[in-house]
Motif scaffolding. Sequence first.
Motif, PDB file in Angstrom:
ATOM      1  N   ILE B   3       0.457  -1.221   0.467  1.00 25.54           N
ATOM      2  CA  ILE B   3       0.092   0.265  -0.249  1.00 25.54           C
ATOM      3  C   ILE B   3       0.498   1.485  -0.064  1.00 25.54           C
ATOM      4  CG2 ILE B   3      -1.298   1.350   0.977  1.00 25.54           C
ATOM      5  CD1 ILE B   3      -2.423  -1.775   1.916  1.00 25.54           C
ATOM      6  N   SER B   4       0.777   1.749  -1.210  1.00 25.30           N
ATOM      7  CA  SER B   4       1.383   3.320  -1.105  1.00 25.30           C
ATOM      8  C   SER B   4       1.262   3.981   0.380  1.00 25.30           C
ATOM      9  CB  SER B   4       0.971   4.262  -2.484  1.00 25.30           C
ATOM     10  OG  SER B   4       1.603   5.265  -2.809  1.00 25.30           O
ATOM     11  N   THR B   5       2.645   5.239   0.109  1.00 23.77           N
ATOM     12  CA  THR B   5       3.051   5.543   1.563  1.00 23.77           C
ATOM     13  C   THR B   5       3.570   7.138   0.440  1.00 23.77           C
ATOM     14  OG1 THR B   5       5.335   5.274   1.858  1.00 23.77           O
ATOM     15  CG2 THR B   5       3.257   4.438   3.606  1.00 23.77           C
ATOM     16  N   ALA B   6       3.276   6.988  -0.812  1.00 24.72           N
ATOM     17  CA  ALA B   6       3.317   8.596  -1.140  1.00 24.72           C
ATOM     18  C   ALA B   6       2.473   9.128  -0.665  1.00 24.72           C
ATOM     19  CB  ALA B   6       3.465   7.981  -3.587  1.00 24.72           C
ATOM     20  N   GLU B   7       3.323  10.939  -1.577  1.00 25.63           N
ATOM     21  CA  GLU B   7       2.447  11.916  -0.339  1.00 25.63           C
ATOM     22  C   GLU B   7       2.825  13.101  -1.513  1.00 25.63           C
ATOM     23  OE1 GLU B   7       4.340  13.962   3.028  1.00 25.63           O
ATOM     24  OE2 GLU B   7       4.423  12.104   4.039  1.00 25.63           O
ATOM     25  N   PRO B   8       1.663  14.141  -1.962  1.00 25.01           N
ATOM     26  CA  PRO B   8       1.587  14.992  -3.533  1.00 25.01           C
ATOM     27  C   PRO B   8       2.888  15.606  -2.981  1.00 25.01           C
ATOM     28  CG  PRO B   8      -0.248  15.476  -1.472  1.00 25.01           C
ATOM     29  CD  PRO B   8       0.769  14.528  -0.118  1.00 25.01           C
ATOM     30  N   SER B  45      -5.339  29.334 -19.406  1.00 29.74           N
ATOM     31  CA  SER B  45      -4.996  27.909 -19.621  1.00 29.74           C
ATOM     32  C   SER B  45      -3.904  27.225 -20.554  1.00 29.74           C
ATOM     33  CB  SER B  45      -6.611  28.075 -20.300  1.00 29.74           C
ATOM     34  OG  SER B  45      -7.348  28.285 -19.219  1.00 29.74           O
ATOM     35  N   LEU B  48      -0.811  26.173 -18.410  1.00 27.12           N
ATOM     36  CA  LEU B  48      -1.136  25.764 -17.615  1.00 27.12           C
ATOM     37  C   LEU B  48      -0.487  24.067 -18.059  1.00 27.12           C
ATOM     38  CD1 LEU B  48      -1.641  25.498 -14.760  1.00 27.12           C
ATOM     39  CD2 LEU B  48      -3.945  24.559 -15.683  1.00 27.12           C
ATOM     40  N   PHE B 100      -4.198  14.596 -20.436  1.00 27.64           N
ATOM     41  CA  PHE B 100      -5.021  15.195 -20.436  1.00 27.64           C
ATOM     42  C   PHE B 100      -4.309  17.210 -20.801  1.00 27.64           C
ATOM     43  CE2 PHE B 100      -8.318  15.318 -17.661  1.00 27.64           C
ATOM     44  CZ  PHE B 100      -8.495  16.176 -16.942  1.00 27.64           C
ATOM     45  N   THR B 104      -6.903  19.386 -23.136  1.00 28.12           N
ATOM     46  CA  THR B 104      -6.920  19.950 -22.754  1.00 28.12           C
ATOM     47  C   THR B 104      -6.507  21.715 -23.492  1.00 28.12           C
ATOM     48  OG1 THR B 104      -6.988  19.322 -21.225  1.00 28.12           O
ATOM     49  CG2 THR B 104      -7.066  21.699 -20.934  1.00 28.12           C
ATOM     50  N   LEU B 107      -9.024  22.001 -26.389  1.00 27.31           N
ATOM     51  CA  LEU B 107     -10.155  22.216 -26.186  1.00 27.31           C
ATOM     52  C   LEU B 107     -10.034  23.990 -25.755  1.00 27.31           C
ATOM     53  CD1 LEU B 107     -11.813  19.608 -23.578  1.00 27.31           C
ATOM     54  CD2 LEU B 107     -12.256  19.921 -26.412  1.00 27.31           C
ATOM     55  N   VAL B 108      -8.851  24.279 -25.476  1.00 25.74           N
ATOM     56  CA  VAL B 108      -8.560  25.087 -24.672  1.00 25.74           C
ATOM     57  C   VAL B 108      -7.970  26.608 -26.248  1.00 25.74           C
ATOM     58  CG1 VAL B 108      -7.323  26.906 -23.226  1.00 25.74           C
ATOM     59  CG2 VAL B 108      -8.421  25.287 -22.611  1.00 25.74           C
ATOM     60  N   ALA B 109      -6.828  25.909 -26.443  1.00 25.77           N
ATOM     61  CA  ALA B 109      -6.354  26.592 -27.764  1.00 25.77           C
ATOM     62  C   ALA B 109      -6.856  26.434 -28.762  1.00 25.77           C
ATOM     63  CB  ALA B 109      -4.963  26.931 -27.235  1.00 25.77           C
TER      64      ALA B 109
END
Lengths: 56, 299
Positions: B3-8, B45, B48, B100, B104, B107-109
Amino acid sequence: MMSYEIDPKGVTLTPEQMRSRRLRNIAIGLVVGALVVLFYAVTIVKLGPGVLKPPI
Amino acid sequence: MAISTAEPRDYLALVKPRVMQLVVITALAGILLAPHPVNFVIGLSSLLCIAVGAGASGALNMWYDADIDAVMRRTAKRPIPTGRVTRPEVLAFGIILSGFAVLTLYLVANALAAALLAFTIFFYVVIYTMWLKRATPQNIVIGGAAGALPPIVGYAAATGHVDVAPLVLFGLIFAWTPPHFWALALARTTDYGNAGVPMMPNVKGADHTRLEILIYSLILVAIGVLPTALGFASYVYGAFALVLGVEFVRRSILVFRVREGEAANKTAMSLFWFSIVYLYVLFAELLVERVIYVVGVLR
């Protein structure tokens, strides 16, 4: 072949696993929230105010 | 399965935030170079998406290069070598972010910007990471094209086409990459050697690398002043490019001349750090004057 003994109570997470899972959930929540705002803003910009007045 | 213990913060490390910073600055320059200012939300956007695309490339690079990263001091503390995130997790993370970001941006540009971003990710991950990096000392020269593409992607997102101005910025970053990385490689020869990465100093020798650094520095200085010569940057930018360019060449000459002992490493690292300052200052100056231009047009 390996044999497993299944714990009837399911998997019990350690405090460290619980903490990291909670942090990941918060991060995913924030990212999804930000994406909702982003897509809303882009939709308004792309379609203009007309998006609020659908044709009858 | 563990089980992962990875954090953000581990996932944040996977997107290489420092590289992303540079991508944001250079792509923003491309967006702001558009003759007609793009809508703020669309511009933001797009930026990003380009940043996330670059981050995805970084993650996929770490997925593929986990073996190399584990044996190099500079990269041994990355999330995969330390065991905080597994390779399949990183692969999934990188692929999802890539898809993604590209969709995106479409869609945006527009389709051109999205296609260019997809090509950038493909070039960095497949052409550079999987092929060139382990195959030739020209790895970072050719692979540098991926790092140089963001201004073109940004300009395409804002205008729907490609022009001379973003191509010049592409050339600037492209010529900057070899002296930047080779200066680091000169000081880290053992590390790259242990990892089996055929960097220029390991294959052609330190002296040959020093000569190539000097040649690329001269090319870089010439390209550095082109924005002013071609009329899409001011004389203030030109003055910055000239002064910093002369200093860049001076430091390259020092690297060329100081070849022995700790002093050689020190001069190489000094050029490495200065190369970062050079690129950041030039792009920051360009950004400031483009923001002034955009504000003037919108008034």
